[in-house]
Design a protein around this motif. Structure first.
Motif, short mmCIF file in Angstrom:
data_model
loop_
_atom_site.label_atom_id
_atom_site.label_comp_id
_atom_site.label_asym_id
_atom_site.label_seq_id
_atom_site.Cartn_x
_atom_site.Cartn_y
_atom_site.Cartn_z
N PRO A 100 -18.72 3.25 20.61
CA PRO A 100 -19.45 4.52 20.66
C PRO A 100 -20.95 4.27 20.73
CG PRO A 100 -17.74 4.58 18.97
CD PRO A 100 -17.83 3.16 19.44
N ASP A 101 -21.69 5.23 21.24
CA ASP A 101 -23.13 5.06 21.44
C ASP A 101 -23.85 4.64 20.16
OD1 ASP A 101 -22.83 5.73 24.07
OD2 ASP A 101 -23.60 7.77 23.89
N LYS A 102 -23.47 5.22 19.02
CA LYS A 102 -24.17 4.91 17.77
C LYS A 102 -24.05 3.42 17.43
CE LYS A 102 -23.60 9.52 15.75
NZ LYS A 102 -22.90 10.32 14.70
N ILE A 103 -22.87 2.86 17.62
CA ILE A 103 -22.67 1.44 17.33
C ILE A 103 -23.40 0.58 18.36
CG2 ILE A 103 -20.94 -0.41 17.31
CD1 ILE A 103 -19.03 1.47 15.94
N HIS A 104 -23.29 0.95 19.62
CA HIS A 104 -23.95 0.18 20.68
C HIS A 104 -25.45 0.15 20.48
CE1 HIS A 104 -25.67 -0.15 24.86
NE2 HIS A 104 -24.97 -1.27 24.75
N GLU A 105 -26.05 1.30 20.22
CA GLU A 105 -27.49 1.38 20.03
C GLU A 105 -27.93 0.60 18.80
OE1 GLU A 105 -28.06 5.57 19.84
OE2 GLU A 105 -27.66 5.88 21.98
#
Length: 379
Positions: A100-105
């Motif tokens: 998910p974006d939060k983990i990737h970022e």
């Protein structure tokens, strides 16, 4: 604790590609195992001067697309500090699929870019030869809609340009069972791809909003289905079943080739996005879908009612397919039967507006004849 991670591999796209890349790794550990170890409470003996428990060594931490569903919100927020750098684990290599974006970022922010490698899917570009293949076989595969492929290919041709980024969006209109979904499947087959099919008739519950706009990171969503796709052909079946207020979720997808929800930002550039509806006219479609989404389609294609002659051709073709699929013993049992004449008579008398139903009924009728011939059921 120092940053001990030596490499981070992030895979986007089909789960199968990630599985193939990681299946031969030795000493692998799942995210669930790591989280369970982190959450495990240590029992301390009063006044005992024991050395600190050494961290669990994780040579390769493997995280699949569905694994994030088991992660609590506290772990998602600040994933690097709360999980990857936790004092109870020592992770050497990290392998993630569609985070998910939060983990990737969070990972990109906290780790040196030199150890991060992102593996993005390479979908085949459509070629002139592909379009020739699509054009040449269409009228045999989808009978009764000879005008359709001319209109479709004139839009798809735009994808040949390297400058084209936004997707081709096609709106198919017409009654159920006259070739709309079959056309999408045919295009996907010609491109040797595994089409993504989203059936919006299944999204008529209170969870439809969460499915389209995203909710908890562990729940099914349109974005998660799109991010793990293995094809650039996307079928949004029964698009007219979407609540009109939700269509704004697709504006950016159609205009820029990006679909965004609360958990993912998905690249759908250069895709062929096909939306089917049961509306019969462009006026009806624009009125019910609304001009903002209707005006974003590259092409609107009307599928016409199928003629009696074409229905007879479809019946004959389907009957031949069913017979050819039988083993020799079953073929011999029903060498003479009245299945095809029965359906031909029904078609001439005005039955079967829906070709999908016709195909299914022919197969059932042949099987019924076999059951009778074997004495399993009575005539």
């Amino acid at each position: 604790m120092s940053n001990v991670i030596q490499s981070i591999n992030i895979f986007w796209g089909a789960d199968k590609v990630f599985e193939e890349a990681t299946h031969s790794l030795d000493n692998t550990t799942s995210l669930a195992t790591v989280l369970a170890h982190i959450s495990e409470k240590e029992i301390k003996i009063k006044d005992a001067n024991l050395p600190p428990t050494p961290p669990m060594i994780v040579e390769n931490l493997i995280i699949f697309t569905d694994d994030y569903g088991g992660v609590m919100e506290w772990a998602i927020l600040g994933f690097s500090n709360n999980v990857l750098r936790h004092t109870k684990v020592e992770i050497h290599n990290l392998w993630l699929c569609n985070p998910p974006d939060k983990i990737h970022e969070d990972i990109v922010k906290n780790y040196d870019k030199d150890i991060i490698k992102e593996h993005k899917p390479k979908y085949p570009t459509i070629t002139v030869e592909d379009m020739k293949t699509i054009a040449n076989g269409f009228n045999k595969s989808v009978i009764g809609q000879p005008h359709v492929m001319k209109q479709v290919l004139s839009s798809i041709y735009a994808l040949k340009s390297s400058q084209r980024k936004r997707p081709v969006t096609l709106l198919f209109l017409g009654d159920s069972g006259i070739g709309k979904t079959e056309t999408a499947k045919y295009i996907s087959k010609c491109l040797n791809s595994d089409m993504v099919r989203i059936q919006f008739s299944m999204q008529q519950t209170n969870s439809a909003y969460q499915y389209i706009f995203g909710a908890e990171h562990g729940e099914d969503s349109l974005a998660r289905e799109l991010v793990r796709r293995s094809s650039n052909v996307i079928l949004l079946d029964e698009f007219d079943k979407v609540v009109p207020a939700f269509y704004n979720a697709f504006y950016q997808m159609f205009d820029e080739g990006v679909f965004v929800d609360t958990n993912y930002s998905v690249d759908v550039s250069k895709c062929i996005i096909i939306c089917t509806t049961n509306y019969r006219t462009v006026e009806e479609a624009e009125k019910n879908l609304g001009t903002p989404i209707y005006s974003r389609f590259s092409k609107v294609v009307i599928f016409k009612p199928i003629s009696i002659e074409d229905k007879l051709t479809i019946a004959s073709s389907r009957y031949a397919e069913v017979i050819d699929s039988l083993d020799d013993e079953d073929k011999a049992l029903i060498e003479s039967n009245g299945v095809l004449p029965f359906f031909e008579k029904a078609i001439r008398e005005g039955s079967y507006p829906n070709m999908r139903m016709l195909r299914n009924d022919i197969e059932d009728a042949v099987n019924l004849e076999i059951l009778k011939a074997r004495g399993i059921i009575s005539s």
